[in-house]
Scaffold this motif. Structure first.
Motif, PDB file in Angstrom:
ATOM      1  N   CYS A  64       0.843  -1.219   0.000  1.00  0.00           N
ATOM      2  CA  CYS A  64       0.000   0.000   0.000  1.00  0.00           C
ATOM      3  C   CYS A  64       0.871   1.259   0.000  1.00  0.00           C
ATOM      4  CB  CYS A  64      -0.908   0.019   1.226  1.00  0.00           C
ATOM      5  SG  CYS A  64      -2.213  -1.213   1.184  1.00  0.00           S
ATOM      6  N   MET A  65       1.951   1.223   0.788  1.00  0.00           N
ATOM      7  CA  MET A  65       2.848   2.377   0.839  1.00  0.00           C
ATOM      8  C   MET A  65       3.491   2.625  -0.531  1.00  0.00           C
ATOM      9  SD  MET A  65       6.350   2.913   3.005  1.00  0.00           S
ATOM     10  CE  MET A  65       7.230   1.880   1.822  1.00  0.00           C
ATOM     11  N   HIS A  66       3.861   1.544  -1.209  1.00  0.00           N
ATOM     12  CA  HIS A  66       4.448   1.650  -2.548  1.00  0.00           C
ATOM     13  C   HIS A  66       3.443   2.265  -3.532  1.00  0.00           C
ATOM     14  CE1 HIS A  66       6.868   0.602  -6.032  1.00  0.00           C
ATOM     15  NE2 HIS A  66       5.843  -0.056  -6.552  1.00  0.00           N
ATOM     16  N   MET A  67       2.182   1.800  -3.472  1.00  0.00           N
ATOM     17  CA  MET A  67       1.124   2.363  -4.319  1.00  0.00           C
ATOM     18  C   MET A  67       0.940   3.860  -4.042  1.00  0.00           C
ATOM     19  SD  MET A  67      -0.615   0.014  -6.221  1.00  0.00           S
ATOM     20  CE  MET A  67       1.025  -0.229  -6.817  1.00  0.00           C
ATOM     21  N   MET A  68       1.014   4.223  -2.742  1.00  0.00           N
ATOM     22  CA  MET A  68       0.841   5.622  -2.355  1.00  0.00           C
ATOM     23  C   MET A  68       1.951   6.485  -2.961  1.00  0.00           C
ATOM     24  SD  MET A  68      -1.054   7.794  -0.742  1.00  0.00           S
ATOM     25  CE  MET A  68      -2.028   7.042   0.578  1.00  0.00           C
ATOM     26  N   GLN A  69       3.191   5.997  -2.932  1.00  0.00           N
ATOM     27  CA  GLN A  69       4.306   6.744  -3.514  1.00  0.00           C
ATOM     28  C   GLN A  69       4.053   7.013  -5.008  1.00  0.00           C
ATOM     29  OE1 GLN A  69       7.161   3.802  -1.592  1.00  0.00           O
ATOM     30  NE2 GLN A  69       8.510   5.535  -1.818  1.00  0.00           N
ATOM     31  N   LYS A  70       3.539   5.995  -5.708  1.00  0.00           N
ATOM     32  CA  LYS A  70       3.279   6.145  -7.145  1.00  0.00           C
ATOM     33  C   LYS A  70       2.119   7.117  -7.393  1.00  0.00           C
ATOM     34  CE  LYS A  70       4.001   2.483  -9.801  1.00  0.00           C
ATOM     35  NZ  LYS A  70       4.048   1.136 -10.367  1.00  0.00           N
ATOM     36  N   ALA A  71       1.091   7.047  -6.542  1.00  0.00           N
ATOM     37  CA  ALA A  71      -0.058   7.952  -6.679  1.00  0.00           C
ATOM     38  C   ALA A  71       0.372   9.407  -6.453  1.00  0.00           C
ATOM     39  CB  ALA A  71      -1.160   7.559  -5.694  1.00  0.00           C
ATOM     40  N   ILE A  72       1.191   9.643  -5.452  1.00  0.00           N
ATOM     41  CA  ILE A  72       1.692  10.997  -5.168  1.00  0.00           C
ATOM     42  C   ILE A  72       2.471  11.522  -6.370  1.00  0.00           C
ATOM     43  CG2 ILE A  72       3.323  12.315  -3.732  1.00  0.00           C
ATOM     44  CD1 ILE A  72       2.442  10.407  -1.384  1.00  0.00           C
ATOM     45  N   GLU A  73       3.319  10.671  -6.931  1.00  0.00           N
ATOM     46  CA  GLU A  73       4.135  11.060  -8.103  1.00  0.00           C
ATOM     47  C   GLU A  73       3.248  11.481  -9.277  1.00  0.00           C
ATOM     48  OE1 GLU A  73       7.063   8.671 -11.123  1.00  0.00           O
ATOM     49  OE2 GLU A  73       7.082   8.026  -9.038  1.00  0.00           O
ATOM     50  N   THR A  74       2.192  10.692  -9.535  1.00  0.00           N
ATOM     51  CA  THR A  74       1.262  10.992 -10.635  1.00  0.00           C
ATOM     52  C   THR A  74       0.505  12.296 -10.398  1.00  0.00           C
ATOM     53  OG1 THR A  74       0.954   8.652 -11.152  1.00  0.00           O
ATOM     54  CG2 THR A  74      -0.786  10.130 -11.878  1.00  0.00           C
ATOM     55  N   ILE A  75      -0.029  12.447  -9.173  1.00  0.00           N
ATOM     56  CA  ILE A  75      -0.832  13.631  -8.841  1.00  0.00           C
ATOM     57  C   ILE A  75       0.022  14.902  -8.927  1.00  0.00           C
ATOM     58  CG2 ILE A  75      -2.072  14.750  -6.934  1.00  0.00           C
ATOM     59  CD1 ILE A  75      -3.070  11.858  -6.200  1.00  0.00           C
ATOM     60  N   ARG A  76       1.243  14.804  -8.445  1.00  0.00           N
ATOM     61  CA  ARG A  76       2.170  15.956  -8.553  1.00  0.00           C
ATOM     62  C   ARG A  76       2.438  16.303 -10.016  1.00  0.00           C
ATOM     63  NH1 ARG A  76       6.621  14.224  -4.098  1.00  0.00           N
ATOM     64  NH2 ARG A  76       5.963  15.559  -2.379  1.00  0.00           N
ATOM     65  N   PHE A  77       2.651  15.278 -10.827  1.00  0.00           N
ATOM     66  CA  PHE A  77       2.957  15.485 -12.249  1.00  0.00           C
ATOM     67  C   PHE A  77       1.823  16.238 -12.950  1.00  0.00           C
ATOM     68  CE2 PHE A  77       2.847  13.960 -16.695  1.00  0.00           C
ATOM     69  CZ  PHE A  77       4.105  14.386 -17.118  1.00  0.00           C
ATOM     70  N   LYS A  78       0.577  16.015 -12.441  1.00  0.00           N
ATOM     71  CA  LYS A  78      -0.590  16.658 -13.065  1.00  0.00           C
ATOM     72  C   LYS A  78      -0.908  18.012 -12.432  1.00  0.00           C
ATOM     73  CE  LYS A  78      -2.435  12.287 -14.693  1.00  0.00           C
ATOM     74  NZ  LYS A  78      -3.501  11.283 -14.635  1.00  0.00           N
ATOM     75  N   GLY A  79       0.007  18.530 -11.615  1.00  0.00           N
ATOM     76  CA  GLY A  79      -0.121  19.918 -11.171  1.00  0.00           C
ATOM     77  C   GLY A  79      -0.606  20.153  -9.768  1.00  0.00           C
ATOM     78  N   THR A  80      -0.923  19.086  -9.027  1.00  0.00           N
ATOM     79  CA  THR A  80      -1.349  19.273  -7.634  1.00  0.00           C
ATOM     80  C   THR A  80      -0.119  19.270  -6.733  1.00  0.00           C
ATOM     81  OG1 THR A  80      -3.482  18.208  -8.033  1.00  0.00           O
ATOM     82  CG2 THR A  80      -2.755  18.315  -5.749  1.00  0.00           C
ATOM     83  N   VAL A  81       0.031  20.309  -5.947  1.00  0.00           N
ATOM     84  CA  VAL A  81       1.204  20.425  -5.074  1.00  0.00           C
ATOM     85  C   VAL A  81       0.991  19.569  -3.820  1.00  0.00           C
ATOM     86  CG1 VAL A  81       2.578  22.022  -3.661  1.00  0.00           C
ATOM     87  CG2 VAL A  81       1.733  22.740  -5.922  1.00  0.00           C
ATOM     88  N   ILE A  82       1.959  18.708  -3.556  1.00  0.00           N
ATOM     89  CA  ILE A  82       1.981  17.914  -2.319  1.00  0.00           C
ATOM     90  C   ILE A  82       3.358  18.122  -1.702  1.00  0.00           C
ATOM     91  CG2 ILE A  82       1.888  15.588  -1.315  1.00  0.00           C
ATOM     92  CD1 ILE A  82       0.028  14.768  -3.624  1.00  0.00           C
ATOM     93  N   SER A  83       3.390  18.675  -0.495  1.00  0.00           N
ATOM     94  CA  SER A  83       4.674  18.962   0.144  1.00  0.00           C
ATOM     95  C   SER A  83       5.361  17.673   0.595  1.00  0.00           C
ATOM     96  CB  SER A  83       4.459  19.869   1.359  1.00  0.00           C
ATOM     97  OG  SER A  83       3.797  19.149   2.391  1.00  0.00           O
ATOM     98  N   LYS A  84       6.641  17.766   0.909  1.00  0.00           N
ATOM     99  CA  LYS A  84       7.390  16.599   1.414  1.00  0.00           C
ATOM    100  C   LYS A  84       6.774  16.108   2.713  1.00  0.00           C
ATOM    101  CE  LYS A  84      10.766  13.619   1.371  1.00  0.00           C
ATOM    102  NZ  LYS A  84      10.772  12.510   0.387  1.00  0.00           N
ATOM    103  N   GLU A  85       6.363  17.047   3.567  1.00  0.00           N
ATOM    104  CA  GLU A  85       5.736  16.675   4.847  1.00  0.00           C
ATOM    105  C   GLU A  85       4.436  15.905   4.607  1.00  0.00           C
ATOM    106  OE1 GLU A  85       4.233  18.761   9.031  1.00  0.00           O
ATOM    107  OE2 GLU A  85       4.358  19.965   7.208  1.00  0.00           O
ATOM    108  N   GLU A  86       3.617  16.372   3.647  1.00  0.00           N
ATOM    109  CA  GLU A  86       2.360  15.679   3.324  1.00  0.00           C
ATOM    110  C   GLU A  86       2.634  14.299   2.723  1.00  0.00           C
ATOM    111  OE1 GLU A  86      -0.646  19.451   2.383  1.00  0.00           O
ATOM    112  OE2 GLU A  86       0.738  18.760   0.817  1.00  0.00           O
ATOM    113  N   GLU A  87       3.675  14.217   1.904  1.00  0.00           N
ATOM    114  CA  GLU A  87       4.035  12.928   1.293  1.00  0.00           C
ATOM    115  C   GLU A  87       4.381  11.888   2.365  1.00  0.00           C
ATOM    116  OE1 GLU A  87       7.594  10.953  -1.440  1.00  0.00           O
ATOM    117  OE2 GLU A  87       7.444  13.127  -1.305  1.00  0.00           O
ATOM    118  N   ILE A  88       5.214  12.274   3.315  1.00  0.00           N
ATOM    119  CA  ILE A  88       5.608  11.348   4.392  1.00  0.00           C
ATOM    120  C   ILE A  88       4.387  10.997   5.247  1.00  0.00           C
ATOM    121  CG2 ILE A  88       7.078  11.012   6.426  1.00  0.00           C
ATOM    122  CD1 ILE A  88       8.503  10.999   3.613  1.00  0.00           C
TER     123      ILE A  88
END
Length: 411
Positions: A64-88
């Protein structure tokens, strides 16, 4: 003495290499509370049907954590800002979402403790870990509880298309060999987008969503609600119930100290202080299996018989039907089994019982899976789909069952 490298890479049979992205995540994975998940079966007693299904909650949480990392990467790529703190925080929340599961996961959820869900126990563990880690889990807990202002983050953890479901369908399909449950999680994640603080799937990903919902329905019938694993899990809860009954009558029952505590006390949500949580953290599948191995030789006919049924996979017969089974049919089985074994109707009730199961792949009443259309409008997947089956998948299907010893129908 050299420093430990905490940015580890793990090899996973589903995804290949999984990276631990932060030293906090590493320390959480190393914590005894999380390491316990290595000893909690992901699919309860399903390995009695699918011999490969010996994977654990530990596997699943890391996936699940691995899937979350990939989802964050995709969402960021499409213009939604996610901070490092939010990512962790997101990775932490999804990593710990199942930390409150008891032995055999869902099989015994209301047998050891009562009127408290594994999600609530997970929150208690997260609060305890937050105190231990000097408040570093505060943001993760806010997201997990739905208190954080960016609502799409909770949807990544808990929704009808979250990282939890995406991993368990793919993982459980792999380990059981039930190919119908396999989903294209990569495609689904690549189609994710955040619109107005809500998670959505781009229109071109609609067929992947349809496949996901169909896979979920099939996995429930073929794996999670398979009649043999259902019978095994029901017998397991009956064995625990009988052991509790005997203990309260003063009969000596041999089991581990943590298990004995939960057998002797009725533990509900209000009773979960630090001491009880610590005892719960010492419980896992091995406590139950070792208890059953001892109980199969107990002088009590009910307890020994129920325990042998699981240890030797000599399970009762289970019949499914569209209508409720009659009280008369059940009483007939109880009378027959009582007469054969010289036991009371109450004791026979541990072997003969009925109930129902329910399967609903998509809940129209819950927050929908949103499809983001080319014209920038948002539509519920059921309305956006040209697949008539999706409307059917949103209707709950209920089946009734009756369970009884095979000896009652053998010649």
């Amino acid at each position: 003495m050299g420093q430990i490298n905490k940015l580890k890479i793990l090899n996973d049979p589903i995804y290949g290499f999984i990276t631990i992205p932060d030293t906090l995540i590493y320390d959480l994975v190393q914590h005894p509370y999380f390491q316990r998940l290595r000893r909690i079966s992901q699919m309860g007693l399903s390995y009695l049907v699918y011999p490969g299904a010996h994977h654990t909650r530990f596997h699943h949480a890391l996936g699940c954590m691995h899937m979350m990392q990939k989802a964050i990467e995709t969402i960021r790529f499409k213009g939604t800002v996610i901070s490092k703190e939010e990512e962790i925080a997101l990775c932490t929340a999804i990593l710990l979402h199942d930390i409150g599961h008891g032995p055999f996961s869902h099989a015994m959820e209301h047998s050891i403790v009562e009127n408290i869900s594994h999600e609530s126990i997970s929150m208690l563990f997260m609060d305890k870990l937050n105190a231990e880690f000097d408040g570093k889990l505060t943001l993760a807990i806010q997201i997990f509880r739905g208190f954080y202002h960016r609502k799409f983050m909770l949807e990544l953890i808990s929704s009808q298309l979250d990282m939890d479901r995406m991993d368990y369908l793919k993982r459980d399909s792999f380990y059981t060999g039930v190919a119908e449950g396999n989903v294209n999680s990569d495609r689904l994640i690549q189609m994710m987008i955040v619109v107005d603080d809500k998670l959505a799937i781009e229109e071109k990903g609609i067929y992947s969503v349809e496949k996901f919902l169909m896979a979920r329905r099939l996995m429930y019938w073929q794996a999670y609600l398979h009649k043999t694993s259902l019978a095994a899990e029901l017998i397991l809860t009956k064995a625990l119930k009988r052991a509790k009954e005997l203990i309260h009558k003063g009969v000596e029952i041999d089991c581990s100290a943590p298990l004995k505590f939960f057998m002797e006390h009725k533990i509900e949500a209000a009773d979960f202080n630090d001491e009880v949580l610590e005892l719960f953290s010492r419980l896992d599948d091995t406590d139950i299996i070792s208890a059953l191995k001892a109980w199969q030789y107990h002088s009590d006919f009910v307890l020994s018989s129920l325990s042998r049924m699981i240890i030797n996979r000599d399970l009762p017969k289970i019949k499914f039907g569209e209508e409720k089974f009659s009280k008369e049919e059940m009483e007939s089985y109880i009378r027959d089994f009582s007469a054969r074994n010289g036991i009371t109707a109450h004791e026979s009730g541990y072997f003969v019982f009925k109930g129902r199961i329910r399967n609903q792949a998509y809940d129209k009443e819950a927050a929908p899976i949103r499809i983001y259309k080319k014209d920038k409008s948002i539509e519920d997947v059921v309305e956006a789909s040209d697949h008539l089956n999706l409307k059917a998948l949103s209707k709950p299907v209920t089946k009734y069952y009756i369970c009884f010893p095979k000896v009652l129908v053998e010649n």
